[in-house]
Design a protein around this motif. Structure first.
Motif, short mmCIF file in Angstrom:
data_model
loop_
_atom_site.label_atom_id
_atom_site.label_comp_id
_atom_site.label_asym_id
_atom_site.label_seq_id
_atom_site.Cartn_x
_atom_site.Cartn_y
_atom_site.Cartn_z
N ALA A 132 0.97 -1.20 0.19
CA ALA A 132 0.01 0.05 0.22
C ALA A 132 0.83 1.12 -0.45
N GLY A 133 2.20 1.39 0.19
CA GLY A 133 3.12 2.38 0.72
C GLY A 133 4.04 3.01 -0.12
N LYS A 134 4.31 1.34 -0.58
CA LYS A 134 5.28 2.08 -1.96
C LYS A 134 4.19 2.06 -2.96
N ASN A 135 3.06 1.80 -3.25
CA ASN A 135 2.47 2.38 -4.20
C ASN A 135 0.84 3.64 -4.04
N GLY A 136 1.32 3.96 -2.43
CA GLY A 136 0.63 5.22 -2.50
C GLY A 136 -1.48 5.73 -2.54
N LEU A 137 -1.00 4.39 -2.22
CA LEU A 137 -2.61 3.77 -1.95
C LEU A 137 -3.82 4.86 -1.53
N GLY A 138 -4.29 6.11 -1.16
CA GLY A 138 -5.00 6.14 -0.40
C GLY A 138 -6.13 6.12 0.40
N ASN A 139 -6.55 4.55 -0.58
CA ASN A 139 -7.99 3.76 -0.42
C ASN A 139 -8.34 2.69 0.46
N LEU A 140 -7.30 2.46 1.05
CA LEU A 140 -7.13 1.40 1.41
C LEU A 140 -6.55 1.70 2.82
N ARG A 141 -7.13 0.62 3.94
CA ARG A 141 -6.82 0.50 5.57
C ARG A 141 -6.61 -0.63 5.28
N VAL A 142 -5.84 -1.19 7.00
CA VAL A 142 -5.45 -2.78 7.45
C VAL A 142 -6.32 -2.38 8.34
N ALA A 143 -7.02 -3.79 9.31
CA ALA A 143 -7.35 -3.80 10.35
C ALA A 143 -6.61 -5.05 10.69
N GLN A 144 -6.11 -5.03 11.91
CA GLN A 144 -5.69 -6.91 12.41
C GLN A 144 -6.47 -6.83 13.77
N VAL A 145 -7.28 -7.41 13.13
CA VAL A 145 -8.64 -7.66 14.33
C VAL A 145 -8.99 -9.30 13.68
N ASN A 146 -9.67 -10.01 14.82
CA ASN A 146 -10.29 -11.06 14.45
C ASN A 146 -11.81 -10.74 13.52
N ALA A 147 -11.82 -11.46 12.65
CA ALA A 147 -13.09 -10.29 11.24
C ALA A 147 -14.60 -10.48 12.19
N PRO A 148 -14.66 -11.44 12.46
CA PRO A 148 -16.10 -11.22 13.61
C PRO A 148 -16.41 -10.89 14.37
N GLU A 149 -15.44 -10.75 15.33
CA GLU A 149 -15.50 -8.94 15.92
C GLU A 149 -15.89 -8.24 15.70
N LEU A 150 -15.03 -7.68 14.71
CA LEU A 150 -15.35 -6.62 13.88
C LEU A 150 -16.28 -5.92 13.17
N PHE A 151 -17.05 -7.52 12.59
CA PHE A 151 -18.71 -7.50 12.34
C PHE A 151 -19.58 -7.07 13.09
N LYS A 152 -19.27 -7.85 14.50
CA LYS A 152 -20.19 -7.04 15.99
C LYS A 152 -20.31 -6.00 15.05
N VAL A 153 -19.30 -4.86 14.95
CA VAL A 153 -19.37 -3.18 15.85
C VAL A 153 -19.77 -2.65 14.39
#
Length: 286
Positions: A132-153
């Protein structure tokens, strides 16, 4: 992702007990996870990527250092999307982004779409940050989380699409409960999707394809939008008896053409070279 599992030879052999089983034996309750926590150092290149790009791309949503749970009170809603991405463009969430090849390519090809990559393993997160950094992307973010926990919120209707490509297959039958595609997550994904939104899934493991059909095809609120007929065995096999699948009774199932928005990664190329069939699914929120 399955790719992560293949790169880590040591996986948990003992399946997690269900909550009821643990309570019966006097053990504390814990979630059945679709991954195994592994410790490992980042090499110098990936550590530099983390140091250089985490502030720009890695979301601060975790309950604490080293935790894969979401912090109390956090909600991923339209206001949060606008505050982080700076716009109200459609949001696509990829569960298990692995090394980030697919989500980064998609973000490059679709600058008017917001992308959120969910990954639990440090090397995968770091490599995604690097791309992402090498390509200078402004429309991408990353979350290091357990996916089911994030979908709950996640707020109702906040996502346009959800992608889960080549998840860990958990081939042993006693581990099938760890597979990420489960009715509970499907319910949370459906709630998080906007009307008409889709959950795209792909696997190169035949038994996982059967698992997806069993979970999703009869689930209320979902429509299997596939137009390709595929024959699959109607009984499950495990790691030790997978070769028996060919002689089992088969039935026809509806699947999808290969999703054009998924780049052909080296991992998928290896699966094709090994003679494995890629199964694509498109489930639409009804």
């Amino acid at each position: 992702m399955q790719e992560n599992n293949e790169k880590n030879q040591e996986i948990l052999d003992m399946p997690a007990d269900s909550g009821a089983e643990q309570a019966q034996h006097g053990h504390p309750l814990h979630k059945v996870l679709s991954f195994v926590r592994r410790s490992g150092r980042l090499d110098a290149r990936l550590q530099r990527a983390w140091d250089n790009y985490a502030a720009d791309y890695l979301l601060d949503v975790n309950a604490g250092e080293g935790s894969l749970d979401v912090r109390e009170g956090f909600v991923l809603d339209g206001d949060y999307v606008r505050s982080i991405w700076g716009n109200a463009n459609p949001l696509i969430v990829e569960i298990g982004s692995g090394q980030g090849e697919n989500v980064v390519a998609a973000a490059q090809a679709n600058p008017d779409v917001n992308f959120l990559a969910l990954e639990v393993y440090d090397p995968g997160v770091a490599h995604t940050l690097l791309l992402a950094g090498k390509n200078g992307l402004g429309n991408l973010r990353v979350a290091q989380v357990n996916a089911p926990e994030l979908f709950k919120v996640m707020a109702d209707g906040v996502a346009a699409e959800v992608w889960t490509f080549f998840p860990d297959p958990w081939p042993k039958k006693k581990h099938h409960k760890r597979r990420i595609v489960q009715p509970e997550l499907a319910g949370q994904v459906r709630r998080a999707l906007a009307d008409g939104g889709v959950w795209r899934i792909a696997t190169d493991i035949e038994d996982y394809a059967l698992h997806v059909h069993e979970v999703m095809d009869g689930l209320d609120g979902w429509e299997n939008a596939g137009g390709v007929t595929v024959s699959l065995p109607v009984e499950h096999v495990g790691k030790g008896n997978a070769d028996m699948a060919a002689d089992m009774p088969h039935a026809d199932f509806a699947e999808s053409e290969r999703f054009a928005g998924r780049v052909l990664t080296n991992f998928e190329k290896k699966g094709l070279a090994a003679g494995r069939v890629i199964h694509d699914f498109t489930y639409r929120k009804a």
